[in-house]
Design a protein around this motif. Structure first.
Motif, PDB file in Angstrom:
ATOM      1  N   ARG A   1      -4.482   2.696  -9.538  1.00 57.57           N
ATOM      2  CA  ARG A   1      -5.051   2.734 -10.886  1.00 57.57           C
ATOM      3  C   ARG A   1      -6.074   3.866 -11.020  1.00 57.57           C
ATOM      4  O   ARG A   1      -6.091   4.604 -12.015  1.00 57.57           O
ATOM      5  N   GLU A   2      -6.932   3.997 -10.015  1.00 57.73           N
ATOM      6  CA  GLU A   2      -7.944   5.050 -10.063  1.00 57.73           C
ATOM      7  C   GLU A   2      -7.291   6.424 -10.043  1.00 57.73           C
ATOM      8  O   GLU A   2      -7.714   7.342 -10.753  1.00 57.73           O
ATOM      9  N   ALA A   3      -6.239   6.570  -9.239  1.00 54.21           N
ATOM     10  CA  ALA A   3      -5.532   7.850  -9.156  1.00 54.21           C
ATOM     11  C   ALA A   3      -4.862   8.192 -10.487  1.00 54.21           C
ATOM     12  O   ALA A   3      -4.891   9.338 -10.942  1.00 54.21           O
TER      13      ALA A   3
ATOM     14  N   ALA B   1      -2.550  -9.986 -16.074  1.00 58.14           N
ATOM     15  CA  ALA B   1      -2.251  -9.998 -14.650  1.00 58.14           C
ATOM     16  C   ALA B   1      -1.388  -8.784 -14.282  1.00 58.14           C
ATOM     17  O   ALA B   1      -0.588  -8.308 -15.088  1.00 58.14           O
ATOM     18  N   VAL B   2      -1.570  -8.284 -13.061  1.00 53.37           N
ATOM     19  CA  VAL B   2      -0.608  -7.339 -12.501  1.00 53.37           C
ATOM     20  C   VAL B   2       0.697  -8.100 -12.290  1.00 53.37           C
ATOM     21  O   VAL B   2       0.686  -9.282 -11.936  1.00 53.37           O
ATOM     22  N   ARG B   3       1.804  -7.447 -12.526  1.00 59.04           N
ATOM     23  CA  ARG B   3       3.079  -8.152 -12.413  1.00 59.04           C
ATOM     24  C   ARG B   3       3.986  -7.500 -11.374  1.00 59.04           C
ATOM     25  O   ARG B   3       3.939  -6.298 -11.157  1.00 59.04           O
TER      26      ARG B   3
ATOM     27  N   ARG C   1      -2.418  -0.010 -16.991  1.00 60.20           N
ATOM     28  CA  ARG C   1      -1.252  -0.853 -16.700  1.00 60.20           C
ATOM     29  C   ARG C   1      -0.833  -0.652 -15.244  1.00 60.20           C
ATOM     30  O   ARG C   1      -0.860   0.458 -14.734  1.00 60.20           O
ATOM     31  N   CYS C   2      -0.418  -1.734 -14.608  1.00 64.68           N
ATOM     32  CA  CYS C   2      -0.087  -1.640 -13.186  1.00 64.68           C
ATOM     33  C   CYS C   2       0.950  -2.683 -12.835  1.00 64.68           C
ATOM     34  O   CYS C   2       0.894  -3.832 -13.290  1.00 64.68           O
TER      35      CYS C   2
END
Length: 505
Positions: free
Chosen positions: A404-406, A214-216, A429-430
């Motif tokens: 994330r894409e950037a 999960a993103v946190r 990771r995000c």
């Protein structure tokens, strides 16, 4: 719990629990409805003291099933309850249909065909569409959004919002005073339009276990990573921050002050001759070195104690700036003998890189880019376009997707600034730093605040934190400084509030 889930991740967690036999879908629906009622009474204690009128809007999916549970529980509490259904009862999912039939043993269900007469209602329950909405609302549901009782509570997510992006699908979304979500918050609660429509966000535990990947949300940093051990000042790093010319040095000085306050052992300002006297008259604990051009920077960086550079605040976008960035990237990456030197690229440096493909191609994994929305659009115009194009289907492209894409494209950490700051690494990771709800810090909308943030990141990199952790920790401390100071904040106040924040940690 700091995890933020997509709609698909939440469905997978529920499905795994049901398939394991730990719980049934009907039990989860009962827990959700009870969680909504408990959250309402906690948010507005007066509503638990006497019967009131409530209007419950139920949708055609399991969110509607939660609404039928809420209606039944409030009826049992003695409330006057009116229930409206959008869609056909026969088409409800099995568990929602059971709760529809249970409610029908207590009251009636009217067809939702437009505006709802909610005069005298103390509460409106929005259980039309939760996390599963993938298209704009239909006409009757959209008209119902205009209904406004004394208080509005949304079940899981205000109808009309995309759960994964927080963006409005189509023409409108419900504005709630309270949103009650289950197990974990969703990305849309903290991104884009989500916080403005959710009101207060409450989390109801329905007995599920966390899922992976999960993103946190960024949590308070551990004090150990910010503590200083005994040693020499250079044991805590030497940061070099480059300034612009005369009259353009304030932003870099703000960054340098922030870098020093957050614990860098030594901070130097690299100054052109035209600004040397100006800067010298403003600094004390900071050091000063004359850096006129790229060649001078290359010479200065022979001092291997300099382990991080910050370029951009007030630096300008002309030939000097371009030469300095080229020099910093050339010797700041993985070219012996300077392996491991970190760079923070902010403000003007981002504009220069956006217009120079060669410089963009020199970015490496020790870089941190810190764009606001406009700078992000210059750096990644095609990605930004997907964020600004109206969302008509869900899951809509989100700030998490964009960052994330950037980061993958740039090959380094990207921090996309905003109340919903998103930080991503090239490996996917995000994290999200949400300065919203109880952590709102609107006073950060002031000139120079971003320069201080760049300085915080620079100082933490100097102290040895990896780029992702440095960006996360800086974002947290930046907002905490603003919250500690409060109204009237200007950028100069942020570094001075930092000791208070560090002591609290």
């Amino acid at each position: 719990m700091t995890e933020l889930l997509t709609a698909a991740q939440m469905r997978a967690i529920e499905r795994a629990a049901i398939e394991s036999g730990a719980v049934t879908g009907l039990e989860l629906m009962e827990r959700a409805g009870r969680g909504v009622v408990e959250a309402v009474f906690e948010e507005w204690p007066a509503l638990s003291q006497a019967p009131h009128k409530v209007v419950v809007l139920c949708g055609p999916g399991n969110n509607g099933g939660d609404g039928f549970v809420v209606a039944r529980l409030l009826k049992g509490w003695g409330w006057e309850v009116e229930v409206f259904l959008y869609g056909e009862a026969a088409s409800l999912p099995p568990d929602a249909k059971i709760n529809h039939d249970r409610w029908c043993e207590m009251g009636t269900v009217a067809r939702l065909a437009g505006a709802v007469k909610d005069e005298g209602a103390a509460l409106l329950v929005d259980a039309l569409f939760g996390t599963g909405l993938a298209r704009p609302l239909g006409g009757a549901a959209r008209v119902a959004l205009a209904s406004r009782a004394g208080k509005v509570v949304a079940v899981d997510l205000p109808s009309g919002l995309c759960s994964d992006s927080g963006r409005i699908l189509g023409e409108g979304a419900m504005r709630a005073d309270l949103t009650v979500t289950f197990h974990a918050a969703k990305l849309g609660h903290h991104l884009s339009d989500g916080p403005a429509h959710c009101g207060h966000l409450a989390l109801a535990d329905i007995g599920l276990v966390p899922g992976p990947d999960a993103v946190r949300l960024i949590a308070p940093p551990k004090a150990a990573c910010l503590a200083k051990c005994a040693g020499h000042k250079y044991d805590h790093g030497h940061a070099l921050i480059l300034t612009g010319g005369a009259g353009k040095t304030g932003a870099a000085r703000l960054a340098a002050r922030g870098s020093l306050r957050i614990g860098a052992g030594v901070v130097s300002l690299g100054v052109p001759g035209s600004a040397q006297q100006e800067v010298a008259g403003h600094i004390t604990a900071l050091m000063l070195t004359r850096i006129e051009d790229g060649d001078a920077l290359t010479q200065a960086l022979k001092d291997r104690r300099i382990n991080v550079l910050c370029l951009g605040p007030g630096m300008g976008t002309g030939e000097r700036a371009k030469a300095l960035i080229a020099a910093a990237l050339d010797v700041g990456g993985f070219h012996p003998p300077y392996e491991g030197r970190s760079l923070v690229l902010d403000a003007d440096a981002l504009t220069v890189i956006a217009h120079d493909k060669a410089l963009f191609g020199m970015l490496h994994e020790r870089c941190v880019l810190t764009p606001h929305g406009g700078e992000f659009a210059r750096l990644f115009p095609d990605i930004a376009e997907k964020l600004t194009t109206a969302a008509t289907n869900g899951p809509a492209f989100s700030r998490v997707d964009a960052t994330r894409e950037a980061a993958r494209r740039a090959g380094c950490v990207v921090l996309l600034k905003g109340p919903d700051t998103v930080i991503a690494a090239p490996d996917g990771r995000c994290t999200i730093h949400s300065a919203q709800y109880e952590r709102a810090a609107p006073w950060l909308a002031t000139a120079g605040a971003g320069d201080v943030l760049a300085g915080f990141i620079t100082g933490l990199l100097a102290r040895g934190l990896p780029p992702m952790q440095a960006a996360e920790t800086a974002a947290y401390c930046h907002v905490e400084c603003a919250r500690a100071f409060g109204p009237g904040l200007i950028a100069e106040d942020l570094p001075e509030e930092l000791p208070k924040v560090l002591r609290a940690l």
